[in-house]
Design a protein around this motif. Structure first.
Motif, PDB file in Angstrom:
ATOM      1  N   ILE A   1      29.185  31.798  37.543  1.00 35.77           N
ATOM      2  CA  ILE A   1      29.438  30.816  36.487  1.00 35.77           C
ATOM      3  C   ILE A   1      30.898  30.378  36.444  1.00 35.77           C
ATOM      4  O   ILE A   1      31.208  29.200  36.241  1.00 35.77           O
ATOM      5  N   ILE A   2      31.801  31.332  36.654  1.00 36.49           N
ATOM      6  CA  ILE A   2      33.215  30.958  36.602  1.00 36.49           C
ATOM      7  C   ILE A   2      33.711  30.506  37.971  1.00 36.49           C
ATOM      8  O   ILE A   2      34.909  30.316  38.190  1.00 36.49           O
ATOM      9  N   GLY A   3      32.793  30.347  38.916  1.00 37.92           N
ATOM     10  CA  GLY A   3      33.147  29.785  40.219  1.00 37.92           C
ATOM     11  C   GLY A   3      33.874  30.744  41.124  1.00 37.92           C
ATOM     12  O   GLY A   3      34.604  30.349  42.030  1.00 37.92           O
ATOM     13  N   GLU A   4      33.704  32.049  40.883  1.00 35.07           N
ATOM     14  CA  GLU A   4      34.407  33.022  41.724  1.00 35.07           C
ATOM     15  C   GLU A   4      33.417  34.033  42.308  1.00 35.07           C
ATOM     16  O   GLU A   4      33.670  35.243  42.336  1.00 35.07           O
ATOM     17  N   HIS A   5      32.296  33.523  42.730  1.00 29.24           N
ATOM     18  CA  HIS A   5      31.234  34.260  43.380  1.00 29.24           C
ATOM     19  C   HIS A   5      31.728  35.344  44.348  1.00 29.24           C
ATOM     20  O   HIS A   5      31.190  36.447  44.421  1.00 29.24           O
ATOM     21  N   GLU A   6      32.776  35.008  45.107  1.00 32.95           N
ATOM     22  CA  GLU A   6      33.269  35.911  46.156  1.00 32.95           C
ATOM     23  C   GLU A   6      34.088  37.075  45.599  1.00 32.95           C
ATOM     24  O   GLU A   6      34.303  38.062  46.281  1.00 32.95           O
ATOM     25  N   ARG A   7      34.617  36.863  44.390  1.00 28.37           N
ATOM     26  CA  ARG A   7      35.551  37.863  43.865  1.00 28.37           C
ATOM     27  C   ARG A   7      34.903  38.791  42.843  1.00 28.37           C
ATOM     28  O   ARG A   7      35.556  39.310  41.940  1.00 28.37           O
ATOM     29  N   LEU A   8      33.602  39.022  43.015  1.00 28.18           N
ATOM     30  CA  LEU A   8      32.846  39.843  42.068  1.00 28.18           C
ATOM     31  C   LEU A   8      33.504  41.206  41.826  1.00 28.18           C
ATOM     32  O   LEU A   8      33.676  41.637  40.688  1.00 28.18           O
ATOM     33  N   THR A   9      33.911  41.843  42.913  1.00 26.02           N
ATOM     34  CA  THR A   9      34.486  43.182  42.770  1.00 26.02           C
ATOM     35  C   THR A   9      35.791  43.149  41.983  1.00 26.02           C
ATOM     36  O   THR A   9      35.973  43.904  41.021  1.00 26.02           O
ATOM     37  N   ASP A  10      36.705  42.231  42.362  1.00 30.93           N
ATOM     38  CA  ASP A  10      37.982  42.125  41.651  1.00 30.93           C
ATOM     39  C   ASP A  10      37.755  41.881  40.173  1.00 30.93           C
ATOM     40  O   ASP A  10      38.412  42.487  39.316  1.00 30.93           O
ATOM     41  N   ILE A  11      36.818  40.982  39.879  1.00 29.13           N
ATOM     42  CA  ILE A  11      36.570  40.635  38.486  1.00 29.13           C
ATOM     43  C   ILE A  11      36.048  41.846  37.716  1.00 29.13           C
ATOM     44  O   ILE A  11      36.508  42.151  36.619  1.00 29.13           O
ATOM     45  N   THR A  12      35.131  42.564  38.325  1.00 26.94           N
ATOM     46  CA  THR A  12      34.553  43.719  37.623  1.00 26.94           C
ATOM     47  C   THR A  12      35.594  44.803  37.419  1.00 26.94           C
ATOM     48  O   THR A  12      35.666  45.412  36.346  1.00 26.94           O
ATOM     49  N   VAL A  13      36.392  45.037  38.445  1.00 30.20           N
ATOM     50  CA  VAL A  13      37.448  46.050  38.318  1.00 30.20           C
ATOM     51  C   VAL A  13      38.377  45.696  37.162  1.00 30.20           C
ATOM     52  O   VAL A  13      38.753  46.557  36.355  1.00 30.20           O
ATOM     53  N   ALA A  14      38.720  44.436  37.047  1.00 27.10           N
ATOM     54  CA  ALA A  14      39.629  43.999  35.981  1.00 27.10           C
ATOM     55  C   ALA A  14      38.958  44.142  34.606  1.00 27.10           C
ATOM     56  O   ALA A  14      39.539  44.699  33.673  1.00 27.10           O
ATOM     57  N   ILE A  15      37.715  43.638  34.503  1.00 26.32           N
ATOM     58  CA  ILE A  15      37.007  43.721  33.222  1.00 26.32           C
ATOM     59  C   ILE A  15      36.904  45.172  32.762  1.00 26.32           C
ATOM     60  O   ILE A  15      37.024  45.491  31.582  1.00 26.32           O
ATOM     61  N   ASP A  16      36.684  46.040  33.720  1.00 24.65           N
ATOM     62  CA  ASP A  16      36.515  47.460  33.449  1.00 24.65           C
ATOM     63  C   ASP A  16      37.701  48.034  32.679  1.00 24.65           C
ATOM     64  O   ASP A  16      37.582  49.019  31.960  1.00 24.65           O
ATOM     65  N   LYS A  17      38.878  47.396  32.854  1.00 24.98           N
ATOM     66  CA  LYS A  17      40.097  47.927  32.235  1.00 24.98           C
ATOM     67  C   LYS A  17      40.382  47.328  30.861  1.00 24.98           C
ATOM     68  O   LYS A  17      41.396  47.668  30.231  1.00 24.98           O
ATOM     69  N   LEU A  18      39.483  46.452  30.403  1.00 29.82           N
ATOM     70  CA  LEU A  18      39.737  45.687  29.184  1.00 29.82           C
ATOM     71  C   LEU A  18      40.183  46.568  28.019  1.00 29.82           C
ATOM     72  O   LEU A  18      41.220  46.319  27.387  1.00 29.82           O
ATOM     73  N   GLU A  19      39.424  47.595  27.746  1.00 25.88           N
ATOM     74  CA  GLU A  19      39.730  48.456  26.601  1.00 25.88           C
ATOM     75  C   GLU A  19      41.088  49.115  26.757  1.00 25.88           C
ATOM     76  O   GLU A  19      41.828  49.282  25.796  1.00 25.88           O
ATOM     77  N   LYS A  20      41.396  49.506  27.977  1.00 34.36           N
ATOM     78  CA  LYS A  20      42.613  50.266  28.247  1.00 34.36           C
ATOM     79  C   LYS A  20      43.863  49.409  28.190  1.00 34.36           C
ATOM     80  O   LYS A  20      44.861  49.791  27.578  1.00 34.36           O
ATOM     81  N   ILE A  21      43.830  48.238  28.859  1.00 35.78           N
ATOM     82  CA  ILE A  21      45.083  47.500  29.044  1.00 35.78           C
ATOM     83  C   ILE A  21      45.136  46.191  28.251  1.00 35.78           C
ATOM     84  O   ILE A  21      46.179  45.543  28.191  1.00 35.78           O
ATOM     85  N   GLY A  22      44.025  45.787  27.628  1.00 37.53           N
ATOM     86  CA  GLY A  22      44.049  44.580  26.789  1.00 37.53           C
ATOM     87  C   GLY A  22      43.848  43.304  27.592  1.00 37.53           C
ATOM     88  O   GLY A  22      44.054  43.258  28.808  1.00 37.53           O
ATOM     89  N   ILE A  23      43.477  42.258  26.883  1.00 35.05           N
ATOM     90  CA  ILE A  23      43.062  41.005  27.506  1.00 35.05           C
ATOM     91  C   ILE A  23      44.173  40.329  28.311  1.00 35.05           C
ATOM     92  O   ILE A  23      43.935  39.815  29.415  1.00 35.05           O
ATOM     93  N   GLU A  24      45.399  40.363  27.790  1.00 37.53           N
ATOM     94  CA  GLU A  24      46.523  39.714  28.487  1.00 37.53           C
ATOM     95  C   GLU A  24      46.696  40.283  29.894  1.00 37.53           C
ATOM     96  O   GLU A  24      46.822  39.554  30.872  1.00 37.53           O
ATOM     97  N   ASN A  25      46.711  41.598  29.935  1.00 41.39           N
ATOM     98  CA  ASN A  25      46.926  42.256  31.224  1.00 41.39           C
ATOM     99  C   ASN A  25      45.757  42.049  32.177  1.00 41.39           C
ATOM    100  O   ASN A  25      45.945  41.936  33.389  1.00 41.39           O
TER     101      ASN A  25
ATOM    102  N   ASN B   1      43.895  39.378  32.262  1.00 44.61           N
ATOM    103  CA  ASN B   1      44.041  38.019  32.788  1.00 44.61           C
ATOM    104  C   ASN B   1      45.124  37.951  33.868  1.00 44.61           C
ATOM    105  O   ASN B   1      44.945  37.307  34.903  1.00 44.61           O
ATOM    106  N   ARG B   2      46.234  38.640  33.635  1.00 43.01           N
ATOM    107  CA  ARG B   2      47.309  38.633  34.623  1.00 43.01           C
ATOM    108  C   ARG B   2      46.816  39.240  35.947  1.00 43.01           C
ATOM    109  O   ARG B   2      47.036  38.694  37.016  1.00 43.01           O
ATOM    110  N   GLU B   3      46.113  40.361  35.824  1.00 44.72           N
ATOM    111  CA  GLU B   3      45.610  41.022  37.028  1.00 44.72           C
ATOM    112  C   GLU B   3      44.659  40.106  37.808  1.00 44.72           C
ATOM    113  O   GLU B   3      44.709  40.030  39.036  1.00 44.72           O
ATOM    114  N   LEU B   4      43.809  39.394  37.052  1.00 43.57           N
ATOM    115  CA  LEU B   4      42.862  38.487  37.705  1.00 43.57           C
ATOM    116  C   LEU B   4      43.601  37.418  38.494  1.00 43.57           C
ATOM    117  O   LEU B   4      43.276  37.126  39.645  1.00 43.57           O
ATOM    118  N   GLU B   5      44.627  36.830  37.853  1.00 43.17           N
ATOM    119  CA  GLU B   5      45.377  35.777  38.534  1.00 43.17           C
ATOM    120  C   GLU B   5      46.093  36.329  39.760  1.00 43.17           C
ATOM    121  O   GLU B   5      46.144  35.687  40.805  1.00 43.17           O
TER     122      GLU B   5
END
Lengths: 455, 455
Positions: free
Chosen positions: A194-218, A220-224
């Motif tokens: 949906i967000i057009g990053e079909h190929e980056r599934l792993t990176d996205i999941t790894v980042a989302i996984d950290k949401l509680e720990k590091i917060g939304i700002e971080n 987003n930075r990691e994703l970029e």
């Protein structure tokens, strides 16, 4: 004196008290597995290295315990290979077998090897030790048990539902408060699409996984930093901001993922699963957790993780659906779903919460004090009767000092001590002492057996 | 397609039916061990090679499975040693750990290591696999279970008596007809002493052991060949000619061994043991067998061997008293006595005599046929009720063809099948089919549960 003996680091001896506690966990889990029609298999501790190598990644290959070939193993190694002194290249010449690293790969091997004898769907459980040459540390051992149940050869989501019912049953019986977290690999794929990053599934999941720990700002930075486009990150925001109950989240997800076929398939699967679970009346809460990504490269449908709500502790059970377990051994396209209980962590939870039962069918309940030859002869027939009644009993094997015998009974946490000296023999009775309360009763043989049986 | 997977030679996979049968044996033995106050310990599969090496003779050292050191193991091996290509000399450089070869040495190590925590007399049992790099052949495996019980730290002969009572209990429960053969190392020593060949105890016992097979003439010839004097061989004749019941033999032995202190001690021990056994009312016969010499170099008192009288088969249980198990680890003078059940042979006996029970708490008893979504929803709550009643049950996870589902139930040897289609739902009933008799009944939920519970 000889050197004090020891065991290899990362391994453990288990004392009687520990074995009894561990068996309480294993037996509880086994009984529930069986209640649901799962049947036990066992595989050898040693597998051919060709079965094990390449199945756990490069790191896993290194962590396999390898068995040195027997006999004159070195004569078969070419001199030029020896001269290079390259351990990695020498290993296959020195070793053909390894200790199993988990129960999943041996199970896959088993299914392929006996596929003509197995009736599918195959509901199997397996509880055996595995070995990993990991660096030993607190709570991580080089030998530990895995407790796995899998259904292989059925696509029905009823299997997922029953596995969650098993989880509920086990933790209810163990009196551990737990929560089941659910996700679906197809939903994660849908989000990436949906967000057009079909190929980056792993990176996205790894980042989302950290949401509680590091917060939304971080996050987003990691994703970029990982190369996810600004637009994609923006589009991800409403998904990360999903709020409310599982039902509410599902409704929102359905609209967000509307354009992704795989995403909608995932939502559909979750709905079916929740429809199965709802009438089951589980004690354990089950909630959607989009940040759950364990075994991402492996699972293809449901992803399951269980945590206790009683304390801070890693997951105590986990699992999911995989679509190609047996493909590595040449039998592709067989779908399966399984769970695995973390017995070591469950042990720690029960220990810390003092939830292990005092009583166990494995513990000695009665000890006869040994006052000498005549008294021993008086006691032995009654001892036999107690055992025939299924009561774990013993007699101290020699007429040692009373204090020594009572100390033995105490240390072994024996519930009842039977004393029969001259006066008891004269009356044809026995003194029964309850070691917890200190209470004493003078009883005939039948009364003795009845009193112990009933308590 | 990939190569068909296999397992290392001499190892075995166990199917559900086999695991259930094996557990029947293990659980029967364990329960009896516990009835007698024995408690379980477990030790790691891997022991340090320093613990294992030199404990099983030169041949045993070769048969140990050794674990290749992890990491860059070869860099630590000096070049000049590598150049010699001597496997025996290289082994200690490549391996520090081995798989346990039996349960006795790890137990001795355990006792010494935890001697300050253990309450003696220590009654422990241990049932775990052991590994030996033996040449695999019929009935001999590279991985197999041992089932040991020992009492350590007590000289009382009551321990020997109770171990024989355990043997009687186990084989009575398993419905195997057995005979316990008894001897005493001290009697063998006495015989050697009486005939003036104190030093040739082993040769004499080995020869006597062959009496039944090769006859008295050949035994005598073998003894003379081994260097036993003519006079000694002559003096041995009345002993070899001992006839009659165990009681009668004992009387004769007492007069023959009168001049040997150690021999008389052995007779005394046997008498005490038989005095303990007599009132125990065992089902299993116990007889004196002077040709019994197993583990001669190891045992110091009683020697026990059990055979089935149901068929030709090696011993199915054995044991004895040893006086210095823990000396090898620096704790001398601790006496113990133990027995070990041969689970693999017991399995073969039960299998050949068709003595495995049909029923097992480990087997699935009920399968619900799956006719589709509506019928499934109708069945699921009843399935949960059956499980709550402790009945192992399952539902076929999808509405496959009836034939396929019934075939599944048949192959899994499920006792009952429950069918609920439109007509059953209309009546709020279930059809219960007994798969052995073919009998069908139409029952309400409570009746269904009751009928299955009671059968």
């Amino acid at each position: 004196m000889a050197q004090k003996p020891s065991i290899p680091k990362g391994t453990r001896d288990f004392s009687p008290a520990e074995v009894v506690k561990r068996n309480y966990i294993f037996n509880t889990i086994k009984k529930v597995f069986r209640l649901y029609g799962f049947q036990p298999i066992e595989t050898p501790a040693m597998e051919n290295l060709s079965t094990l190598m390449g199945k756990y990644g490069e790191e896993g290959d290194k962590l396999l315990f390898k068995i040195l070939n027997s006999g004159d193993f070195i004569s078969k190694v070419p001199n030029e290979l020896l001269d290079k002194k390259d351990s990695n290249k020498l290993t296959p010449k020195l070793s053909e077998k390894g200790l199993r690293y988990d129960l999943t790969v041996p199970f896959a091997r088993f299914v392929v090897q006996y596929r003509n004898d197995i009736v599918f769907p195959f509901r199997r459980y397996q509880m055996q030790p595995v070995w990993r040459a990991d660096r030993p540390q607190k709570g991580r051992y080089r030998e530990f048990y895995q407790c796995d149940a899998d259904v292989i050869g059925s696509n029905s989501l009823l299997n997922e539902a029953e596995l969650i019912q098993i989880i509920d049953n086990v933790f209810t019986q163990l009196k551990i408060n737990a929560i089941v977290k659910l996700n679906n690999r197809k939903i994660l794929a849908g989000i990436a699409e949906i967000i057009g990053e079909h190929e980056r599934l792993t990176d996205i999941t790894v980042a989302i996984d950290k949401l509680e720990k590091i917060g939304i700002e971080n996050v987003n930075r990691e994703l970029e930093e990982k190369g996810v486009s600004k637009v994609a990150v923006e589009n991800l925001q409403p998904i990360l901001a999903l709020q409310g109950s599982t039902g509410e989240k599902m409704v929102q997800l359905e609209s967000i993922l509307a354009a992704s076929e795989i995403g909608m398939k995932g939502v559909e699967e979750l709905k079916t699963l929740f429809n199965y679970l709802q009438p089951m009346g589980l004690n354990t809460g089950v909630e959607l957790d989009l940040t759950l990504a364990r075994g991402l490269n492996y699972y293809t449908g449901a992803i399951i993780e269980v945590k206790t709500t009683d304390m801070e502790m890693g997951s105590i059970c986990g699992g999911g659906r995989y679509d190609d377990l047996t493909g590595i051994f040449g039998l592709p396209g067989v779908s399966g779903v399984g769970i695995s209980f973390g017995a070591e962590r469950i042990y720690d939870v029960l220990e810390q919460l003092n939830l292990f039962p005092q009583e166990s069918p494995e513990i000695t309940r009665v000890m006869f004090v040994n006052f000498g030859e005549k008294e021993e002869a008086y006691c032995l027939p009654v001892l036999t009767k107690l055992r025939s009644a299924g009561i774990n009993s013993e007699i101290y094997p020699e007429s040692a000092k009373m204090k020594k015998q009572m100390n033995y009974a105490n240390k072994k946490q024996i519930q009842f001590v039977v004393l029969a000296g001259e006066s008891e023999i004269a009356e044809q009775k026995f003194t029964l002492k309850n070691m917890q309360t200190g209470e004493q009763q003078l009883l005939g043989t039948e009364e003795l057996i009845n009193t112990i049986s009933k308590s």
